[in-house]
Write a protein that holds these residues in place. Structure first.
Motif, PDB file in Angstrom:
ATOM      1  N   GLU A   5       0.678  -1.099  -0.128  1.00 27.32           N
ATOM      2  CA  GLU A   5       0.056  -0.023  -0.199  1.00 27.32           C
ATOM      3  C   GLU A   5       0.774   1.273   0.145  1.00 27.32           C
ATOM      4  N   THR A   6       2.087   1.221   0.389  1.00 33.57           N
ATOM      5  CA  THR A   6       2.785   2.526   0.434  1.00 33.57           C
ATOM      6  C   THR A   6       3.863   2.432  -0.497  1.00 33.57           C
ATOM      7  N   LYS A   7       3.877   1.637  -1.551  1.00 30.16           N
ATOM      8  CA  LYS A   7       4.759   1.441  -2.599  1.00 30.16           C
ATOM      9  C   LYS A   7       4.785   3.098  -3.447  1.00 30.16           C
ATOM     10  N   ASP A   8       3.336   3.749  -3.391  1.00 32.42           N
ATOM     11  CA  ASP A   8       3.297   4.938  -4.229  1.00 32.42           C
ATOM     12  C   ASP A   8       3.265   6.031  -2.981  1.00 32.42           C
ATOM     13  N   ASN A   9       3.667   5.821  -1.946  1.00 35.13           N
ATOM     14  CA  ASN A   9       4.175   6.831  -1.053  1.00 35.13           C
ATOM     15  C   ASN A   9       2.619   7.443  -0.516  1.00 35.13           C
ATOM     16  N   GLY A  10       1.592   6.311  -0.434  1.00 37.40           N
ATOM     17  CA  GLY A  10       0.300   6.834   0.173  1.00 37.40           C
ATOM     18  C   GLY A  10      -0.577   7.442  -0.820  1.00 37.40           C
ATOM     19  N   GLN A  11      -0.278   7.650  -2.007  1.00 36.80           N
ATOM     20  CA  GLN A  11      -1.350   8.359  -2.910  1.00 36.80           C
ATOM     21  C   GLN A  11      -2.488   7.462  -3.162  1.00 36.80           C
ATOM     22  N   GLY A  12      -3.582   8.193  -2.582  1.00 41.96           N
ATOM     23  CA  GLY A  12      -4.899   7.338  -2.942  1.00 41.96           C
ATOM     24  C   GLY A  12      -5.177   6.249  -2.034  1.00 41.96           C
ATOM     25  N   LYS A  13      -4.294   6.107  -1.214  1.00 44.45           N
ATOM     26  CA  LYS A  13      -4.539   4.569  -0.378  1.00 44.45           C
ATOM     27  C   LYS A  13      -4.285   4.927   1.152  1.00 44.45           C
ATOM     28  N   GLY A  14      -4.517   6.115   1.339  1.00 42.56           N
ATOM     29  CA  GLY A  14      -4.530   6.275   2.961  1.00 42.56           C
ATOM     30  C   GLY A  14      -5.495   5.450   3.867  1.00 42.56           C
ATOM     31  N   ASP A  15      -6.663   5.413   3.454  1.00 43.46           N
ATOM     32  CA  ASP A  15      -7.671   4.540   3.980  1.00 43.46           C
ATOM     33  C   ASP A  15      -7.261   3.198   4.564  1.00 43.46           C
ATOM     34  N   MET A  16      -6.709   2.518   3.362  1.00 49.12           N
ATOM     35  CA  MET A  16      -6.494   1.351   3.575  1.00 49.12           C
ATOM     36  C   MET A  16      -4.996   1.127   4.719  1.00 49.12           C
ATOM     37  N   VAL A  17      -4.104   2.069   4.529  1.00 47.44           N
ATOM     38  CA  VAL A  17      -3.161   2.114   5.395  1.00 47.44           C
ATOM     39  C   VAL A  17      -3.577   2.484   6.986  1.00 47.44           C
ATOM     40  N   TYR A  18      -4.462   3.152   7.157  1.00 48.50           N
ATOM     41  CA  TYR A  18      -5.059   3.387   8.452  1.00 48.50           C
ATOM     42  C   TYR A  18      -5.698   2.071   8.985  1.00 48.50           C
ATOM     43  N   ALA A  19      -6.544   1.553   8.132  1.00 48.44           N
ATOM     44  CA  ALA A  19      -7.048   0.241   8.440  1.00 48.44           C
ATOM     45  C   ALA A  19      -6.237  -0.779   8.812  1.00 48.44           C
ATOM     46  N   LEU A  20      -5.177  -0.940   8.252  1.00 51.44           N
ATOM     47  CA  LEU A  20      -4.406  -1.945   8.463  1.00 51.44           C
ATOM     48  C   LEU A  20      -3.598  -1.648   9.897  1.00 51.44           C
ATOM     49  N   LEU A  21      -3.208  -0.301   9.898  1.00 49.90           N
ATOM     50  CA  LEU A  21      -2.540   0.176  11.261  1.00 49.90           C
ATOM     51  C   LEU A  21      -3.401  -0.118  12.482  1.00 49.90           C
ATOM     52  N   LEU A  22      -4.710   0.224  12.298  1.00 50.93           N
ATOM     53  CA  LEU A  22      -5.874  -0.090  13.270  1.00 50.93           C
ATOM     54  C   LEU A  22      -5.802  -1.417  13.588  1.00 50.93           C
ATOM     55  N   GLU A  23      -5.811  -2.285  12.690  1.00 46.79           N
ATOM     56  CA  GLU A  23      -5.870  -3.888  13.053  1.00 46.79           C
ATOM     57  C   GLU A  23      -4.732  -4.338  13.844  1.00 46.79           C
ATOM     58  N   MET A  24      -3.485  -3.703  13.243  1.00 48.67           N
ATOM     59  CA  MET A  24      -2.462  -4.155  13.972  1.00 48.67           C
ATOM     60  C   MET A  24      -2.292  -3.681  15.663  1.00 48.67           C
ATOM     61  N   THR A  25      -2.698  -2.254  15.505  1.00 52.11           N
ATOM     62  CA  THR A  25      -2.951  -1.918  17.068  1.00 52.11           C
ATOM     63  C   THR A  25      -3.825  -2.646  18.062  1.00 52.11           C
ATOM     64  N   ILE A  26      -5.000  -2.977  17.433  1.00 50.20           N
ATOM     65  CA  ILE A  26      -5.752  -3.839  18.114  1.00 50.20           C
ATOM     66  C   ILE A  26      -5.333  -5.225  18.686  1.00 50.20           C
ATOM     67  N   ILE A  27      -4.574  -5.834  17.647  1.00 46.63           N
ATOM     68  CA  ILE A  27      -4.054  -7.177  17.827  1.00 46.63           C
ATOM     69  C   ILE A  27      -2.882  -7.128  19.168  1.00 46.63           C
ATOM     70  N   LEU A  28      -2.020  -5.800  18.922  1.00 52.85           N
ATOM     71  CA  LEU A  28      -1.132  -5.804  19.809  1.00 52.85           C
ATOM     72  C   LEU A  28      -1.584  -5.611  21.193  1.00 52.85           C
ATOM     73  N   ASN A  29      -2.660  -4.739  21.177  1.00 52.69           N
ATOM     74  CA  ASN A  29      -3.398  -4.321  22.517  1.00 52.69           C
ATOM     75  C   ASN A  29      -3.795  -5.576  23.378  1.00 52.69           C
ATOM     76  N   ARG A  30      -4.376  -6.640  22.470  1.00 54.05           N
ATOM     77  CA  ARG A  30      -5.101  -7.515  23.028  1.00 54.05           C
ATOM     78  C   ARG A  30      -4.036  -8.523  23.481  1.00 54.05           C
ATOM     79  N   LEU A  31      -3.225  -8.690  22.682  1.00 51.03           N
ATOM     80  CA  LEU A  31      -2.049  -9.511  23.346  1.00 51.03           C
ATOM     81  C   LEU A  31      -1.317  -8.974  24.742  1.00 51.03           C
ATOM     82  N   LEU A  32      -1.197  -7.630  24.673  1.00 51.76           N
ATOM     83  CA  LEU A  32      -0.636  -6.962  25.888  1.00 51.76           C
ATOM     84  C   LEU A  32      -1.777  -6.868  27.162  1.00 51.76           C
TER      85      LEU A  32
END
Length: 309
Positions: free
Chosen positions: A146-173
């Motif tokens: 998603e970041t190969k184009d430096n985020g052009q037009g794909k910001g929402d997907m990057v946000y969704a992926l970061l949110l999922e990663m954050t929630i997974i780590l939060n549950r583990l911790l």
């Protein structure tokens, strides 16, 4: 979410150093075939996902063990050193600037994830089951795409992926969500101000004048919010940025101390040595040697058989 400033690279030492201090988000993949010890500090929070091998990290004078299917989180501006004891040590890296995360809805209430945890807390991120670990690796792969184009037009997907990663780590911790209103927001504003104005006067009296709070109120609530003394945090930000300058420039110690906000060279040298255990000149020499050694013993995305999860 349209103007996210994402960057990506495989492993390139110069780009990696820049990314650790300046880029909102950066994904890397690397494998070391030797111990490659180094003392380091940078502005970003760094997350390491261990695919193979292991070793020891020392973060803020505490010891951490890394091993297969484990994750290690290193808070921004926290000095750390490492030594790989099981090689090759192959890992994915995800680095994110804390100020960037705080600007993202929902994720900003999980900022406790993105700090250096106690060794006891960090043990919850060791020996993660294959399904969960592979999902996190898959998220990293997707972030890379998603970041190969430096985020052009794909910001929402990057946000969704970061949110999922954050929630997974939060549950583990097993952490609780934070209340991001009131004093927490004020302390976050002060922390962000320090991050961007580290070269200026950051005395408690000056911060008190800017944020209309009593010095002792700032000091007490900053420690309560971030588990760090505010003066120690200011020093850590200045040293982190001194390292960034050292890695890219030939500069005198006097000039370097002024660039990062120290009126006294002796104070700068003392704080640098307290953070990294060596002088600025020793760090410069160590970093140059590390770049040379790592270039001979490091695996990157481009020469790895790309296995999708």
């Amino acid at each position: 979410m349209e103007n996210l400033n994402e960057f990506l690279n495989c492993y390139n030492e110069k780009d990696h150093s820049i990314a650790l201090n300046n880029r909102n988000i950066y994904v890397s993949y690397s494998g070391d075939y030797k111990g490659n010890p180094i003392n380091h500090v940078h502005n970003s929070c760094e997350l390491l996902f261990i695919e193979q091998g292991g070793g020891e990290y020392k973060i803020r004078d505490q010891q951490y063990h890394i091993e297969k299917n484990g994750v290690l989180i290193i808070g921004g501006t926290d000095p750390h050193s490492r030594r790989f004891t099981q090689v090759p040590c192959i890992r994915y890296g995800l680095t994110v600037l804390p100020a960037f995360l705080q600007s993202l809805p929902v994720i900003n209430s999980y900022m406790n994830v993105y700090r250096t945890h106690s060794p006891e807390e960090a043990n919850k991120l060791r020996g993660i089951d294959d399904v969960t670990f592979n999902r996190m690796v898959s998220i990293i792969w997707q972030l890379r795409e998603e970041t190969k184009d430096n985020g052009q037009g794909k910001g929402d997907m990057v946000y969704a992926l970061l949110l999922e990663m954050t929630i997974i780590l939060n549950r583990l911790l097993q952490l609780e969500k934070q209340d991001i209103s009131g004093m927490y927001k004020t302390m976050s504003d002060i922390k962000n101000y320090i991050d961007f104005h580290y070269a200026e006067n950051l005395s408690l009296e000056e911060l008190s004048r800017i944020f209309y709070l009593q010095p002792n109120t700032i000091s007490k609530n900053f420690r309560k919010t971030f588990e760090k003394n505010i003066n120690s945090y200011i020093h850590s930000v200045r040293v982190s940025n001194a390292v960034r300058v050292l890695e890219k420039n030939d500069i005198s110690i006097t000039e370097l101390s002024e660039v990062v906000g120290y009126a006294s060279v002796n104070t700068f040298l003392r704080q640098f040595r307290e953070s990294l255990g060596i002088s600025p000149l020793q760090y410069k020499k160590q970093f140059e040697q590390y770049k040379e050694d790592a270039g001979k013993t490091r695996l990157t995305w481009d020469i790895r058989e790309k296995k999708k999860y």
